[in-house]
Each structure stands twice: as C-alpha cells, then as structure tokens.
Design a protein around this motif. Structure first.
Motif, PDB file in Angstrom:
ATOM      1  N   TYR A  87      25.373  32.651  45.860  1.00  0.00           N
ATOM      2  CA  TYR A  87      26.252  31.697  45.334  1.00  0.00           C
ATOM      3  C   TYR A  87      25.347  30.359  45.652  1.00  0.00           C
ATOM      4  N   VAL A  88      26.134  29.243  44.702  1.00  0.00           N
ATOM      5  CA  VAL A  88      25.725  28.041  44.809  1.00  0.00           C
ATOM      6  C   VAL A  88      27.499  26.865  44.578  1.00  0.00           C
ATOM      7  N   LEU A  89      27.587  26.701  45.802  1.00  0.00           N
ATOM      8  CA  LEU A  89      29.689  25.947  45.440  1.00  0.00           C
ATOM      9  C   LEU A  89      28.883  24.013  45.296  1.00  0.00           C
TER      10      LEU A  89
ATOM     11  N   VAL B 115      35.040  34.003  45.388  1.00  0.00           N
ATOM     12  CA  VAL B 115      34.313  34.481  44.241  1.00  0.00           C
ATOM     13  C   VAL B 115      34.285  35.823  43.605  1.00  0.00           C
ATOM     14  N   SER B 116      33.562  36.438  44.774  1.00  0.00           N
ATOM     15  CA  SER B 116      33.613  38.069  44.479  1.00  0.00           C
ATOM     16  C   SER B 116      34.807  38.686  43.951  1.00  0.00           C
ATOM     17  N   ARG B 117      36.174  38.224  44.301  1.00  0.00           N
ATOM     18  CA  ARG B 117      37.518  38.785  43.766  1.00  0.00           C
ATOM     19  C   ARG B 117      37.747  37.895  42.467  1.00  0.00           C
ATOM     20  N   SER B 118      37.139  36.493  41.969  1.00  0.00           N
ATOM     21  CA  SER B 118      37.275  36.704  40.625  1.00  0.00           C
ATOM     22  C   SER B 118      36.566  37.620  39.951  1.00  0.00           C
ATOM     23  N   ILE B 119      35.017  37.133  40.319  1.00  0.00           N
ATOM     24  CA  ILE B 119      34.210  38.206  39.322  1.00  0.00           C
ATOM     25  C   ILE B 119      34.485  39.355  38.950  1.00  0.00           C
ATOM     26  N   ASN B 120      35.376  40.435  40.568  1.00  0.00           N
ATOM     27  CA  ASN B 120      35.912  41.293  39.605  1.00  0.00           C
ATOM     28  C   ASN B 120      36.950  41.547  39.662  1.00  0.00           C
ATOM     29  N   GLY B 121      37.326  40.768  39.160  1.00  0.00           N
ATOM     30  CA  GLY B 121      39.004  40.415  38.587  1.00  0.00           C
ATOM     31  C   GLY B 121      38.966  40.392  37.352  1.00  0.00           C
ATOM     32  N   SER B 122      37.981  39.176  37.042  1.00  0.00           N
ATOM     33  CA  SER B 122      37.319  39.505  35.283  1.00  0.00           C
ATOM     34  C   SER B 122      36.701  40.407  34.658  1.00  0.00           C
ATOM     35  N   TYR B 123      36.035  40.862  35.406  1.00  0.00           N
ATOM     36  CA  TYR B 123      35.279  41.898  34.882  1.00  0.00           C
ATOM     37  C   TYR B 123      36.535  42.836  35.004  1.00  0.00           C
ATOM     38  N   ASN B 124      37.473  43.356  35.388  1.00  0.00           N
ATOM     39  CA  ASN B 124      38.090  44.487  35.016  1.00  0.00           C
ATOM     40  C   ASN B 124      38.921  44.082  33.985  1.00  0.00           C
ATOM     41  N   PHE B 125      39.459  43.106  34.090  1.00  0.00           N
ATOM     42  CA  PHE B 125      40.535  42.557  32.512  1.00  0.00           C
ATOM     43  C   PHE B 125      39.591  42.654  31.516  1.00  0.00           C
TER      44      PHE B 125
ATOM     45  N   HIS C 274      34.143  26.324  40.150  1.00  0.00           N
ATOM     46  CA  HIS C 274      33.846  27.301  40.464  1.00  0.00           C
ATOM     47  C   HIS C 274      32.710  28.361  39.081  1.00  0.00           C
ATOM     48  N   THR C 275      31.687  28.415  39.706  1.00  0.00           N
ATOM     49  CA  THR C 275      30.744  28.989  38.441  1.00  0.00           C
ATOM     50  C   THR C 275      30.092  30.454  39.266  1.00  0.00           C
TER      51      THR C 275
END
Ligand SMILES: [Zn+2]
Length: 331
Positions: free
Chosen positions: A144-146, A176-186, A277-278
């Motif tokens: 990850y790069v911030l 990031v892992s929460r956002s990625i998982n959350g948007s994937y589940n959505f 956030h990318t």
C-alpha cells in the motif's frame, strides 16, 4: 530501535512500531514562544536541504530552480530493505517495516497549500502521481502507498515549512482493508459501486455538496466521522489515483484549492490532515476498479477523541454534516 509491524491477535489489525521517530523535531508546548520557534525560518531544515543533511530523490523542475523537492524522510517510519515474509513470534505475526517514506518539500516557507496557484497545485498532483508510480513499481514489499499532507502542529506537522509525505507499507492498513472489503461486499450484493450510489445520492440531495466542477465533487458525507470532514470524488472515477489522466489534474487542483480556502475562511485556519485513499498497489483483486474508487479526505482537526471513541470505536460527531456543508459552501 524497534521498527516493525505487529499484528493484533484478536482484531488482525497491524500496528507500526517506529521508535526512531521519537527523535524527530517536535514542539510539545503550546504557547507563543513555542509557536514562534515552530514557524521560524532560521530553524527550518527545508531552507537549505543539503546543509540539513537531507537526501534528495528528485527535484521539480530541476535541482537549481526547484519548486518541489522530493527527499527521503530523515526520521522514516519504514525503511528501505530486503523484503521478507511475515514471521512468527510465539502466537504473533511480525512484518519488518520495509518501505519508502519520502517528503515533498515546497519552495516557500510561508506559502501554504491554500495559497498555491492552480498551476502549482497541478505540479503537486503530478509529482504525487509520479512518485507513487515509482514506489509502487519498485521491487516487492509495496502493498500500500499513502500520500498525505498535514497542516499545523496539532495535525502532526512536526515541521512548519509546507510539505507532503508519501509512505509505502508491506501490509494492507486496517482502514484500507475495511474500505476494500466493504465496497467489494456492497458491489456483490447490489451490483453497483457504493461510491456511485453515494455520489448520486449526494447530488440529488445536494444539502452536503460544498463545491463541484466538471470532473470532481466535494461534499461533507452524510455519515461524517468528524466535524467538517470533506471528501472529494471524481465523477469519472477510477480505483487508482496514480492512473488519473493528466487532463484531470487542473480540475482536481481547482476543487482542492477551493475547499482548502473555504475551510480556512469558515473555520479560522484550523490544522487538518489530507490524504489520498487509493486502491492497494498490490492486490489479488483484479476487478478492484469495478467496486472501488480513489478519493481524497480532508479532516480539519477540531476535536480530540475522548473516552467514548477510544473505548468503543464509535466516533462522536458534534456537528451536523448538513450545517458543516452549508458553512463551507457559503464561505
Ligand atoms: Zn522553511
């Protein structure tokens, strides 16, 4: 000196230990003398980069007349090194803190982000993208790069002179892992990108929109975690910030500058944290662009987390986002 990520056994979240950073300059006292010292150009390590022992990465447009200097952080939270697998330590996982931690130094000591011209912000955005690509394409260990920008001592800017930072990590950070998982589940459930739903709803119920141009929209989220939190999304969005076409840069510069000026005017120049956030630099999810969208978050530092937040992880926001947006929009 301790410099490693340790994974929490219960939550699975990583914590970075970087004890070398305790040596970096900081002014704990908050009084007029400390403030004067903090802002003083005489003590500034970014006036003469060489004399202060900073190691350059590159200059823009060139070394003699640079407007942006990318240098290595003298007190890095992660360090260059050989990439290794996480190792076990008893029941724990440990990952060596291998990575890049660079600083973008801007030329003028007293010219803050909100005072940049639109062309200058375009140069900054282009430098962010360039260094992001260089780091993410380098050998291994870059998960990850911030990119982030702290303004003000209370937002963690240990040096007054305007600068941004970029840091890479060999692990996927919890947020990031929460956002990625959350948007994937959505996406799996609704067959739509959560960010498209958010943007559409914000545009139709425009109470929280602060500013928009042909390509970007800035708003205070309906579920803002902190007072006057601002998010900037691209209408033609992509999962990867660094892949944003150069034609977009001036539109992003326009929305960024407008929002920063509004925050300064409406809230009295508060400290703030800004970050991009990318999508992760390294992910096994090839379809990440189908459900994720890069965005910028700006968090003015208005309140201090207290017992409820620390004890429960539930943020307590004392400002109605509709009112926050109205104040910023009209500034
Ligand atoms: Zn300076």
């Amino acid at each position: 000196m301790l410099n490693e990520f340790r994974q929490d056994l219960v939550s699975g979240e990583w914590v970075l230990f970087a004890t070398g950073r305790a040596k970096r300059p900081h002014a704990d006292e908050n009084n007029d003398v400390a403030d004067k010292e903090y802002k003083s150009i005489q003590n500034c390590p970014f006036e003469d980069l060489k004399r202060s022992g900073n190691e350059p990465v590159w200059f823009y447009p060139n070394e003699a007349d640079w407007r942006i200097a990318v240098i290595k952080n003298k007190f890095p939270a992660v360090k260059p090194g050989v990439c290794k697998q996480a190792t076990d330590f008893g029941p724990f996982s440990i990952q060596e803190a291998v990575g890049f931690h660079d600083v973008f130094v801007y030329k003028n000591h007293d010219q803050h982000f909100a005072d940049f011209s639109q062309e200058e912000v375009v140069e900054v955005i282009r430098s962010y993208k360039r260094r992001y690509r260089e780091i993410s394409e380098s050998e291994g260990c870059v998960r990850y790069v911030l990119i982030f920008h702290n303004f003000g001592r209370d937002a963690g800017a240990s040096i007054y002179h305007p600068h941004s930072q970029i840091i890479s990590m060999p692990i996927l950070p919890p947020d990031v892992s929460r956002s990625i998982n959350g948007s994937y589940n959505f996406y799996k459930e609704h067959k739509e990108r959560v960010y498209d739903v958010l943007m559409k709803w914000e545009r139709e119920h425009g109470n929280r929109t602060i500013y928009e141009n042909d390509l970007f929209i800035a708003f205070c989220p309906f579920v803002s975690k902190t007072p006057y939190e601002v998010r900037i999304f691209s209408r033609d969005s992509h999962a990867h910030f660094e892949k944003m076409p150069d034609e977009f840069d001036k539109y992003l510069a326009d929305v960024l500058l407008t929002v920063l000026k509004k925050i300064r005017q409406a809230l009295g120049n508060p400290p703030y944290n800004l970050f991009v956030h990318t999508a992760p630099a390294e992910t096994e999810l090839k379809s990440v662009h189908e459900f994720y969208s890069w965005h910028i978050e700006i968090l003015p530092k208005i309140k201090i987390d207290a017992g409820v937040e620390m004890g429960t992880g539930v943020d307590v926001n004392i400002i109605d986002p509709d009112e926050a947006a109205e104040l910023l929009r009209n500034a």
